[in-house]
Design a protein around this motif. Structure first.
Motif, PDB file in Angstrom:
ATOM      1  N   VAL A 105       0.825  -1.298   0.036  1.00  0.00           N
ATOM      2  CA  VAL A 105      -0.037   0.012   0.073  1.00  0.00           C
ATOM      3  C   VAL A 105       1.033   1.241  -0.040  1.00  0.00           C
ATOM      4  N   PRO A 106       0.566   2.175  -0.940  1.00  0.00           N
ATOM      5  CA  PRO A 106       1.434   3.560  -0.923  1.00  0.00           C
ATOM      6  C   PRO A 106       1.307   4.192   0.429  1.00  0.00           C
ATOM      7  N   CYS A 107       2.420   4.734   0.768  1.00  0.00           N
ATOM      8  CA  CYS A 107       2.468   5.536   2.126  1.00  0.00           C
ATOM      9  C   CYS A 107       1.334   6.520   2.275  1.00  0.00           C
ATOM     10  N   GLU A 108       1.126   7.256   1.343  1.00  0.00           N
ATOM     11  CA  GLU A 108      -0.129   8.290   1.544  1.00  0.00           C
ATOM     12  C   GLU A 108      -1.476   7.659   1.861  1.00  0.00           C
ATOM     13  N   GLU A 109      -1.668   6.725   0.960  1.00  0.00           N
ATOM     14  CA  GLU A 109      -2.947   5.871   1.206  1.00  0.00           C
ATOM     15  C   GLU A 109      -2.928   5.053   2.498  1.00  0.00           C
ATOM     16  N   ALA A 110      -1.728   4.455   3.096  1.00  0.00           N
ATOM     17  CA  ALA A 110      -1.587   3.899   4.236  1.00  0.00           C
ATOM     18  C   ALA A 110      -2.089   4.944   5.463  1.00  0.00           C
ATOM     19  N   ARG A 111      -1.337   6.145   5.206  1.00  0.00           N
ATOM     20  CA  ARG A 111      -1.344   7.000   6.356  1.00  0.00           C
ATOM     21  C   ARG A 111      -3.103   7.508   6.158  1.00  0.00           C
ATOM     22  N   ASP A 112      -3.741   7.521   4.992  1.00  0.00           N
ATOM     23  CA  ASP A 112      -5.145   7.756   5.080  1.00  0.00           C
ATOM     24  C   ASP A 112      -5.915   6.867   5.789  1.00  0.00           C
ATOM     25  N   ARG A 113      -5.610   5.681   5.672  1.00  0.00           N
ATOM     26  CA  ARG A 113      -6.465   4.394   6.422  1.00  0.00           C
ATOM     27  C   ARG A 113      -6.168   4.300   7.858  1.00  0.00           C
ATOM     28  N   ILE A 114      -5.300   4.968   8.052  1.00  0.00           N
ATOM     29  CA  ILE A 114      -4.961   4.627   9.734  1.00  0.00           C
ATOM     30  C   ILE A 114      -5.391   5.869  10.524  1.00  0.00           C
ATOM     31  N   ARG A 115      -5.573   6.959   9.689  1.00  0.00           N
ATOM     32  CA  ARG A 115      -5.659   8.491  10.297  1.00  0.00           C
ATOM     33  C   ARG A 115      -6.958   8.374  11.588  1.00  0.00           C
ATOM     34  N   THR A 116      -7.821   7.737  11.287  1.00  0.00           N
ATOM     35  CA  THR A 116      -8.871   7.732  12.455  1.00  0.00           C
ATOM     36  C   THR A 116      -8.461   6.777  13.616  1.00  0.00           C
ATOM     37  N   ALA A 117      -7.563   5.843  13.352  1.00  0.00           N
ATOM     38  CA  ALA A 117      -7.186   5.288  14.400  1.00  0.00           C
ATOM     39  C   ALA A 117      -6.050   5.972  15.293  1.00  0.00           C
ATOM     40  N   ILE A 118      -5.223   6.763  14.547  1.00  0.00           N
ATOM     41  CA  ILE A 118      -4.465   7.742  15.324  1.00  0.00           C
ATOM     42  C   ILE A 118      -5.121   8.817  16.135  1.00  0.00           C
ATOM     43  N   ASP A 119      -6.016   9.407  15.332  1.00  0.00           N
ATOM     44  CA  ASP A 119      -6.996  10.189  15.918  1.00  0.00           C
ATOM     45  C   ASP A 119      -7.693  10.114  17.300  1.00  0.00           C
ATOM     46  N   GLN A 120      -8.089   8.617  17.410  1.00  0.00           N
ATOM     47  CA  GLN A 120      -8.558   7.892  18.567  1.00  0.00           C
ATOM     48  C   GLN A 120      -7.674   7.764  19.624  1.00  0.00           C
ATOM     49  N   VAL A 121      -6.583   7.561  19.323  1.00  0.00           N
ATOM     50  CA  VAL A 121      -5.537   7.416  20.629  1.00  0.00           C
ATOM     51  C   VAL A 121      -5.071   8.977  20.970  1.00  0.00           C
ATOM     52  N   LEU A 122      -4.973   9.738  20.074  1.00  0.00           N
ATOM     53  CA  LEU A 122      -4.685  11.147  20.524  1.00  0.00           C
ATOM     54  C   LEU A 122      -5.645  11.682  21.567  1.00  0.00           C
ATOM     55  N   ASP A 123      -6.928  11.548  21.011  1.00  0.00           N
ATOM     56  CA  ASP A 123      -8.150  11.871  21.744  1.00  0.00           C
ATOM     57  C   ASP A 123      -8.119  11.191  23.084  1.00  0.00           C
ATOM     58  N   ARG A 124      -7.710   9.869  23.214  1.00  0.00           N
ATOM     59  CA  ARG A 124      -7.896   9.233  24.478  1.00  0.00           C
ATOM     60  C   ARG A 124      -6.377   9.870  25.377  1.00  0.00           C
ATOM     61  N   TRP A 125      -5.448  10.200  24.631  1.00  0.00           N
ATOM     62  CA  TRP A 125      -4.111  10.575  25.507  1.00  0.00           C
ATOM     63  C   TRP A 125      -4.600  12.008  26.043  1.00  0.00           C
ATOM     64  N   ARG A 126      -5.316  12.655  25.138  1.00  0.00           N
ATOM     65  CA  ARG A 126      -5.450  14.221  25.522  1.00  0.00           C
ATOM     66  C   ARG A 126      -6.438  14.267  26.582  1.00  0.00           C
ATOM     67  N   HIS A 127      -7.414  13.531  26.679  1.00  0.00           N
ATOM     68  CA  HIS A 127      -8.555  13.863  27.631  1.00  0.00           C
ATOM     69  C   HIS A 127      -8.969  12.571  28.804  1.00  0.00           C
ATOM     70  N   PRO A 128      -7.939  12.522  29.830  1.00  0.00           N
ATOM     71  CA  PRO A 128      -7.912  11.638  30.813  1.00  0.00           C
ATOM     72  C   PRO A 128      -9.453  11.402  31.125  1.00  0.00           C
ATOM     73  N   ARG A 129      -9.974  10.167  31.108  1.00  0.00           N
ATOM     74  CA  ARG A 129     -11.276   9.917  31.744  1.00  0.00           C
ATOM     75  C   ARG A 129     -11.279   9.464  33.117  1.00  0.00           C
TER      76      ARG A 129
END
Length: 129
Positions: A105-129
């Motif tokens: 999978v080309p790099c940019e396409e791979a990054r597009d595919r995983i963007r949501t997963a990254i955003d989810q982890v960033l959100d979890r780590w930014r906002h402690p529950r």
């Protein structure tokens, strides 16, 4: 020529001691920087596990690595640079990014595919529950 060679040989021990002192000083500075970087990761991402913040700081803060942590912005603990280092860690540790690349999978396409997963982890780590 012989005199220059003798002077060079007589300075060899002093140069070796200076190199050792310089290496030790760089190691102490690197450890201090990596600690500061881990603390900044913890400030920006309070729910990031401390061991993970330390691992990110060691990886990205390695002298000569060319990683974002060693850039001028990274050394200045610029929040955008620190965030880029955290994103890179998440990309490789918490997603199937590397597997996508290995499967062709080309790099940019791979990054597009995983963007949501990254955003989810960033959100979890930014906002402690």
């Amino acid at each position: 020529m012989e005199q220059a060679e003798q002077e060079c040989l007589s300075d060899e021990d002093a140069r070796a001691r200076r190199r050792d002192r310089d290496r030790e000083r760089r190691e102490v500075a690197d450890e201090s920087f990596q600690q500061e970087l881990a603390e900044e990761i913890g400030r920006l991402f309070p729910a990031c596990p401390p061991a993970r913040a330390a691992a990110i700081s060691r990886h990205t803060g390695t002298r000569g690595s060319g990683r974002v942590g060693r850039s001028a912005a990274g050394r200045a603990l610029d929040p955008d640079a620190v965030t880029r280092a955290v994103v890179a860690s998440i990309r490789h540790e918490d997603t199937d990014y590397d597997e996508l690349l290995m499967s062709g999978v080309p790099c940019e396409e791979a990054r597009d595919r995983i963007r949501t997963a990254i955003d989810q982890v960033l959100d979890r780590w930014r906002h402690p529950r």
